[in-house]
Design a protein around this motif. Structure first.
Motif, PDB file in Angstrom:
ATOM      1  N   SER A  55      42.625 -28.818  42.189  1.00 55.10           N
ATOM      2  CA  SER A  55      41.419 -29.128  41.416  1.00 55.10           C
ATOM      3  C   SER A  55      40.299 -28.131  41.651  1.00 55.10           C
ATOM      4  O   SER A  55      39.182 -28.328  41.166  1.00 55.10           O
ATOM      5  N   CYS A  56      40.569 -27.044  42.391  1.00 56.00           N
ATOM      6  CA  CYS A  56      39.546 -26.049  42.701  1.00 56.00           C
ATOM      7  C   CYS A  56      39.890 -24.692  42.084  1.00 56.00           C
ATOM      8  O   CYS A  56      41.061 -24.341  41.967  1.00 56.00           O
ATOM      9  N   GLY A  57      38.848 -23.952  41.733  1.00 57.38           N
ATOM     10  CA  GLY A  57      39.081 -22.624  41.181  1.00 57.38           C
ATOM     11  C   GLY A  57      37.968 -21.667  41.537  1.00 57.38           C
ATOM     12  O   GLY A  57      36.829 -22.080  41.800  1.00 57.38           O
ATOM     13  N   GLU A  58      38.312 -20.366  41.549  1.00 55.47           N
ATOM     14  CA  GLU A  58      37.354 -19.319  41.882  1.00 55.47           C
ATOM     15  C   GLU A  58      37.570 -18.126  40.958  1.00 55.47           C
ATOM     16  O   GLU A  58      38.700 -17.775  40.635  1.00 55.47           O
ATOM     17  N   PRO A  96      43.652 -29.335  33.500  1.00 54.10           N
ATOM     18  CA  PRO A  96      42.264 -29.363  33.007  1.00 54.10           C
ATOM     19  C   PRO A  96      41.373 -28.306  33.668  1.00 54.10           C
ATOM     20  O   PRO A  96      40.481 -27.748  33.015  1.00 54.10           O
ATOM     21  N   VAL A  97      41.618 -28.020  34.951  1.00 57.79           N
ATOM     22  CA  VAL A  97      40.839 -26.986  35.645  1.00 57.79           C
ATOM     23  C   VAL A  97      41.205 -25.607  35.102  1.00 57.79           C
ATOM     24  O   VAL A  97      40.341 -24.736  34.932  1.00 57.79           O
ATOM     25  N   CYS A  98      42.482 -25.419  34.811  1.00 53.51           N
ATOM     26  CA  CYS A  98      42.923 -24.152  34.194  1.00 53.51           C
ATOM     27  C   CYS A  98      42.183 -23.903  32.891  1.00 53.51           C
ATOM     28  O   CYS A  98      41.747 -22.775  32.608  1.00 53.51           O
ATOM     29  N   ALA A  99      42.037 -24.954  32.082  1.00 52.94           N
ATOM     30  CA  ALA A  99      41.373 -24.816  30.787  1.00 52.94           C
ATOM     31  C   ALA A  99      39.905 -24.432  30.960  1.00 52.94           C
ATOM     32  O   ALA A  99      39.383 -23.585  30.229  1.00 52.94           O
ATOM     33  N   ILE A 100      39.246 -25.038  31.937  1.00 53.00           N
ATOM     34  CA  ILE A 100      37.827 -24.749  32.162  1.00 53.00           C
ATOM     35  C   ILE A 100      37.630 -23.322  32.656  1.00 53.00           C
ATOM     36  O   ILE A 100      36.846 -22.543  32.098  1.00 53.00           O
ATOM     37  N   ILE A 101      38.360 -22.942  33.708  1.00 56.79           N
ATOM     38  CA  ILE A 101      38.161 -21.617  34.294  1.00 56.79           C
ATOM     39  C   ILE A 101      38.691 -20.523  33.368  1.00 56.79           C
ATOM     40  O   ILE A 101      38.071 -19.467  33.216  1.00 56.79           O
ATOM     41  N   GLY A 102      39.830 -20.789  32.724  1.00 53.30           N
ATOM     42  CA  GLY A 102      40.361 -19.817  31.768  1.00 53.30           C
ATOM     43  C   GLY A 102      39.422 -19.600  30.595  1.00 53.30           C
ATOM     44  O   GLY A 102      39.285 -18.482  30.080  1.00 53.30           O
ATOM     45  N   GLY A 103      38.734 -20.662  30.170  1.00 57.46           N
ATOM     46  CA  GLY A 103      37.768 -20.542  29.088  1.00 57.46           C
ATOM     47  C   GLY A 103      36.560 -19.721  29.488  1.00 57.46           C
ATOM     48  O   GLY A 103      36.078 -18.871  28.726  1.00 57.46           O
ATOM     49  N   ILE A 104      36.058 -19.962  30.697  1.00 54.23           N
ATOM     50  CA  ILE A 104      34.893 -19.212  31.184  1.00 54.23           C
ATOM     51  C   ILE A 104      35.262 -17.747  31.403  1.00 54.23           C
ATOM     52  O   ILE A 104      34.488 -16.838  31.069  1.00 54.23           O
ATOM     53  N   LEU A 105      36.448 -17.501  31.938  1.00 49.81           N
ATOM     54  CA  LEU A 105      36.897 -16.127  32.142  1.00 49.81           C
ATOM     55  C   LEU A 105      36.984 -15.388  30.806  1.00 49.81           C
ATOM     56  O   LEU A 105      36.537 -14.239  30.678  1.00 49.81           O
ATOM     57  N   GLY A 106      37.533 -16.040  29.789  1.00 51.90           N
ATOM     58  CA  GLY A 106      37.617 -15.429  28.470  1.00 51.90           C
ATOM     59  C   GLY A 106      36.238 -15.095  27.915  1.00 51.90           C
ATOM     60  O   GLY A 106      36.015 -14.013  27.361  1.00 51.90           O
ATOM     61  N   ASN A 125      28.319 -12.902  40.782  1.00 51.65           N
ATOM     62  CA  ASN A 125      29.577 -12.222  40.634  1.00 51.65           C
ATOM     63  C   ASN A 125      30.744 -13.141  41.016  1.00 51.65           C
ATOM     64  O   ASN A 125      31.892 -12.756  40.861  1.00 51.65           O
ATOM     65  N   PHE A 126      30.429 -14.356  41.523  1.00 47.69           N
ATOM     66  CA  PHE A 126      31.446 -15.377  41.799  1.00 47.69           C
ATOM     67  C   PHE A 126      31.140 -16.638  40.994  1.00 47.69           C
ATOM     68  O   PHE A 126      29.984 -17.012  40.821  1.00 47.69           O
ATOM     69  N   PHE A 127      32.211 -17.288  40.529  1.00 53.18           N
ATOM     70  CA  PHE A 127      32.086 -18.606  39.906  1.00 53.18           C
ATOM     71  C   PHE A 127      33.055 -19.550  40.595  1.00 53.18           C
ATOM     72  O   PHE A 127      34.215 -19.212  40.823  1.00 53.18           O
ATOM     73  N   PHE A 128      32.574 -20.753  40.923  1.00 51.15           N
ATOM     74  CA  PHE A 128      33.403 -21.757  41.597  1.00 51.15           C
ATOM     75  C   PHE A 128      33.382 -23.053  40.800  1.00 51.15           C
ATOM     76  O   PHE A 128      32.345 -23.441  40.248  1.00 51.15           O
ATOM     77  N   PHE A 129      34.540 -23.712  40.771  1.00 51.87           N
ATOM     78  CA  PHE A 129      34.619 -25.016  40.107  1.00 51.87           C
ATOM     79  C   PHE A 129      35.464 -25.957  40.950  1.00 51.87           C
ATOM     80  O   PHE A 129      36.528 -25.574  41.444  1.00 51.87           O
ATOM     81  N   ASP A 130      34.954 -27.185  41.104  1.00 54.95           N
ATOM     82  CA  ASP A 130      35.695 -28.213  41.833  1.00 54.95           C
ATOM     83  C   ASP A 130      35.683 -29.478  40.988  1.00 54.95           C
ATOM     84  O   ASP A 130      34.621 -30.056  40.725  1.00 54.95           O
ATOM     85  N   ALA A 131      36.867 -29.905  40.548  1.00 59.44           N
ATOM     86  CA  ALA A 131      36.963 -31.076  39.678  1.00 59.44           C
ATOM     87  C   ALA A 131      36.579 -32.365  40.401  1.00 59.44           C
ATOM     88  O   ALA A 131      36.285 -33.372  39.753  1.00 59.44           O
TER      89      ALA A 131
END
Length: 323
Positions: free
Chosen positions: A161-164, A274-284, A300-306
């Motif tokens: 549920s975490c991404g960077e 769902p976390v993939c969709a959020i981070i993949g969308g922001i990266l795009g 220069n860093f983005f973090f997400f924790d569901a």
């Protein structure tokens, strides 16, 4: 990227996007070339987004063979039994992406990306890597920085549920609108290695705990010679020992890296769609901004924790590149 104008076919296909960000931005996208390494769920989401946006080409690098473990988070791999016959992740994802937008050239490059010469990266406008070791991230970022042209560099990782996400746009110039004016802006970015070498005691007190936890896991995998995600709860004691050492070296209280967070990163090694969709969308979105030169880029860093639903941007830079 300053080439010919959009064709009639491109103008018709991307009509709605042109109305949002303009013909010049779409032209830049249509002439851009993107390199992607490491095809898990988050990167699959990103690839879908930029192919639909209409970049010029996407080159995929991932020689790992498709297995059942590849399926849950990567929607580009259709679950057809006995269909893949030893095909690589890059080959299967390439076939799927071509169907999203036939005007985008999607290709596969075989081999270990860390062995590719500096000149190989000159063909691209943005390089995105995932599922890579600490050493490989540093190496590829260095190669991008050695080029005479600016190549945008991104790393992205998703664990449960975490991404960077990390961004390096080097010396980046862009424009943005403020009221009725168009303002020219400039930002200097540190490399990945420069950013993670910033002493922890020099960082803001309210820094994301996920930043510290990811560095502990990353260094543990590096020391142990593991590939990203090759951890389990059995590694808990070794990770806690490394956390103690790093906190002592950096004068940081261990409470800033909670046991529970480290245990989640150790055990939840599969991606959460769902976390993939959020981070993949922001990266795009960030890659589109970097190529078009329009809009404030992430530094220069983005973090997400569901677990708390929060996304945080952290500027982790040395004094010479701090905004």
């Amino acid at each position: 990227m300053d080439g010919e104008e959009l064709t009639e076919q491109e103008t018709a296909l991307y009509d709605r996007q042109i109305r949002v960000w303009g013909a010049d931005a779409q032209r830049r996208l249509s002439k851009s070339h993107i390199l992607v390494c490491g095809l898990k769920g988050t990167v699959a989401e990103f690839c879908k987004n930029i192919v639909l946006a209409g970049v010029g080409s996407v080159t995929l690098v991932d020689d790992r063979v498709v297995t059942d473990e590849s399926l849950p988070a990567n929607f580009l791999i259709l679950p057809h039994e006995n269909h893949y016959n030893g095909k690589t992740l890059a080959e299967v994802c390439c076939d799927s992406l071509k169907e999203f937008n036939p005007m985008v050239h999607v290709a596969v490059e075989r081999g270990d990306i860390s062995t590719f010469g500096v000149e190989f990266f000159e063909k691209f406008d943005a390089v995105i890597i995932s599922c890579c070791s600490l050493g490989k991230k540093k190496l590829i970022n260095q190669k991008c920085r050695k080029l005479s042209k600016r190549v945008a560099f991104y790393t992205v990782e998703c664990r449960g549920s975490c991404g960077e996400m990390f961004v390096d746009l080097q010396d980046y110039k862009y424009s943005k609108k403020k009221l009725e004016e168009t303002i020219e802006c400039q930002i200097e970015y540190p490399s990945f290695e420069e950013a993670i070498l910033v002493p922890w005691r020099a960082l803001p007190r309210r820094m994301s705990k996920l930043y510290f936890a990811m560095r502990v896991i990353e260094q543990f995998e590096d020391v142990e010679g593991r590939n990203p995600g090759e951890t389990s709860i059995a590694d808990r004691l070794g990770v806690l020992k490394l956390r103690k050492e790093l906190c002592e070296t950096n004068s940081l209280d261990e409470s800033q890296i909670p046991d529970a967070l480290l245990e989640r990163l150790l055990t939840d090694t599969r991606e959460f769609p769902p976390v993939c969709a959020i981070i993949g969308g922001i990266l795009g979105q960030e890659v589109i901004k970097a190529i078009s030169g329009k809009g404030d880029p992430l530094k220069n860093f983005f973090f997400f924790d569901a677990m708390d639903g929060k996304g945080l941007i952290e500027d982790i830079s040395g004094p010479s590149t701090r905004s």
